[in-house]
Scaffold this motif. Structure first.
Motif, mmCIF file in Angstrom:
data_model
loop_
_atom_site.group_PDB
_atom_site.id
_atom_site.type_symbol
_atom_site.label_atom_id
_atom_site.label_comp_id
_atom_site.label_asym_id
_atom_site.label_seq_id
_atom_site.Cartn_x
_atom_site.Cartn_y
_atom_site.Cartn_z
ATOM 1 N N ALA A 1 -8.732 8.306 4.206
ATOM 2 C CA ALA A 1 -8.758 7.468 5.416
ATOM 3 C C ALA A 1 -8.834 8.038 6.607
ATOM 4 C CB ALA A 1 -7.408 6.474 5.277
ATOM 5 N N SER B 1 -5.081 -1.533 8.453
ATOM 6 C CA SER B 1 -6.309 -2.386 7.873
ATOM 7 C C SER B 1 -6.420 -1.708 6.071
ATOM 8 C CB SER B 1 -7.469 -2.475 8.356
ATOM 9 O OG SER B 1 -8.057 -0.984 8.111
ATOM 10 N N ARG B 2 -5.883 -0.528 6.039
ATOM 11 C CA ARG B 2 -5.848 -0.214 4.656
ATOM 12 C C ARG B 2 -4.641 -0.137 3.891
ATOM 13 N NH1 ARG B 2 -10.613 2.948 3.952
ATOM 14 N NH2 ARG B 2 -12.302 1.691 5.206
ATOM 15 N N ASN B 3 -3.441 -0.780 4.651
ATOM 16 C CA ASN B 3 -2.308 -0.787 3.975
ATOM 17 C C ASN B 3 -1.595 0.390 3.931
ATOM 18 O OD1 ASN B 3 -1.429 -3.537 3.837
ATOM 19 N ND2 ASN B 3 -2.875 -3.702 1.825
ATOM 20 N N GLY C 1 0.922 -1.323 -0.036
ATOM 21 C CA GLY C 1 -0.005 0.036 0.157
ATOM 22 C C GLY C 1 0.758 1.201 -0.210
#
Ligand code: PLP
Length: 414
Positions: free
Chosen positions: A407, A349-351, A39
């Motif tokens: 995010a 969790s979103r890299n 990510g």
């Protein structure tokens, strides 16, 4: 004779054998692909082909011991950028700080005041030189040494203070100097994060009698590991040169000032290999690009996250007037530690790589063993659990930054 301990890879061995016979030139060394983050990583160093060439050229010179040609040129360049007379490259800022404390010749019982909100090296150097660490608190806007708390912590045995540059923002050096009330107390600036920053037009790290810089991989200018000791005082420079060269007057010998070099003081080995100088020179060549890209990203974060601040959901960093940041870190402060912990997990969790920062040193096992207590530095204790650093580096693309910003909005909505 067979190679003891290591074997050349077969392809290279064949190429060398062929070249000895007047055959093909040695094979080019394959360039491995850089590791790919799934990510947006928290950090990417700014290494490129120019850096690669600088390192190869240095190696090919056949002389990479400390204080070679590249180290000399990098030290001169740093002295020019910092407008300071004396620069010594060191293997790290940690070593520069140790060199600083040895140069001050701390006596048993001498106290050194420093913020609790800092890296362990700012405190270790004091203990290693036989001094006593006294922790002071920070101010909540710049997260740097609180001049009022410094004034409270001053004692008859205060020998030095270590103001720490945080996130590329200088402490309030005028207020800090005023707090010393004209006493002969050395100011050793921990400017590990400070290259390129200034305080009222004076480069940070050159305001006290000694300044220490880091070129660790996470810093704006990186040599992997590396550092610099700078001083405005001729006597400190002469002493530091001896300590850095194992306590010998080798420097004077090389300059032809003495006919043999000998052990004249306590010392250590604080010289980096010459390729650190080569890489530093090449990194410094890119300083306009590094400064501009960091500043642009930093300002975009400030601007786009302002609504979250206005709603009282986060605090944003502050750069007081007269202080020029090098935009080393962009951080946000959440309302409390549980929110920060959930934010870390959400970004993961979103890299998206994020990082918290210093744990209060006065509450560490060493701090407690020195007699410190919870409540000694309340601002440090509050900030440390709430702070989160966001990705900020020249190769961070606008689209990637937009993902980080989105995010954070999404997290705070949930
Ligand atoms: C404030 C501070 N001082 C000192 C250091 C130590 O620097 P180095 O890793 O070059 O030893 C760091 C490292 O990040 C730091 O943040």
């Amino acid at each position: 004779m067979k190679n003891a301990g290591f074997e050349l890879e077969p392809k290279r061995r064949a190429a060398i054998a062929a070249s000895k016979k007047g055959g093909a030139a040695p094979a080019r060394i394959a360039r491995p692909a850089p590791p790919v983050h799934p990510g947006i990583p928290f950090h990417r160093p700014t290494y490129g082909e120019q850096d690669e060439r600088a390192l190869v050229n240095c190696l090919r010179s056949g002389r990479i011991v400390g204080d070679g040609d590249c180290t000399r040129r990098a030290s001169e360049k740093l002295a020019e950028i910092l407008k300071t007379p004396h620069v010594l490259l060191t293997p790290s800022c940690t070593h520069a700080m140790e060199l600083a404390m040895l140069t001050l010749r701390l006596q048993p019982g001498d106290e050194v005041i420093l913020p609790s909100f800092t890296f362990v090296s700012s405190a270790n150097c004091v203990l290693r030189a036989g001094g006593r660490v006294v922790f002071a608190d920070i101010v909540p806007d710049t997260l740097t040494l609180d001049p009022a708390d410094l004034a409270r912590k001053l004692g008859p045995r205060t020998r030095a203070i270590i103001p720490v540059v945080y996130a590329g923002v200088s402490p309030d050096m005028d207020a800090i100097t005023a707090a010393l009330r004209g006493r002969p107390i050395d100011i050793v600036e921990d400017a590990a994060q400070g290259l390129g920053a200034s305080y009222h037009n004076r480069p940070v790290g050159t305001i006290g009698s000694i300044g220490c810089f880091s070129f660790h991989e996470t810093k704006n200018f990186s040599t992997g590991e590396g550092g610099a000791f700078v001083t405005t005082r001729d006597d400190y420079m002469s002493r530091a040169e001896v300590i850095r060269e194992k306590g010998t007057n080798r420097k004077q010998f090389l300059q032809g000032l003495v006919d043999k070099y000998t052990w004249v003081d306590v010392g250590s080995s604080y010289l980096p290999p010459d390729f650190v100088g080569a890489l530093l020179l090449s990194q410094l060549d890119k300083r306009d690009y590094i400064r501009q890209t960091r500043e642009t990203l930093y300002r975009r974060y400030l601007e786009e996250l302002a609504p979250l601040r206005d709603r009282g959901q986060i605090s944003l960093p502050v750069i007081p007037p007269g202080i020029e940041s090098n935009h080393h870190i962009f951080h946000v402060l959440f309302a409390d530690e549980p929110t920060r912990s959930r934010a870390v997990a959400f970004f993961r969790s979103r890299n998206i790589g994020t990082a918290f920062h210093y744990l209060p040193l006065h509450l560490s096992p060493v701090g407690l063993s020195l007699g410190c207590h919870p409540g000694d530095c309340p601002v440090t204790e509050s900030i440390s659990g709430r702070l989160l650093r966001l990705p900020l580096y020249p190769s961070l693309r606008v689209a990637e930054q937009a993902v980080v910003i989105a995010a954070l909005f999404e997290f705070l909505k949930s």
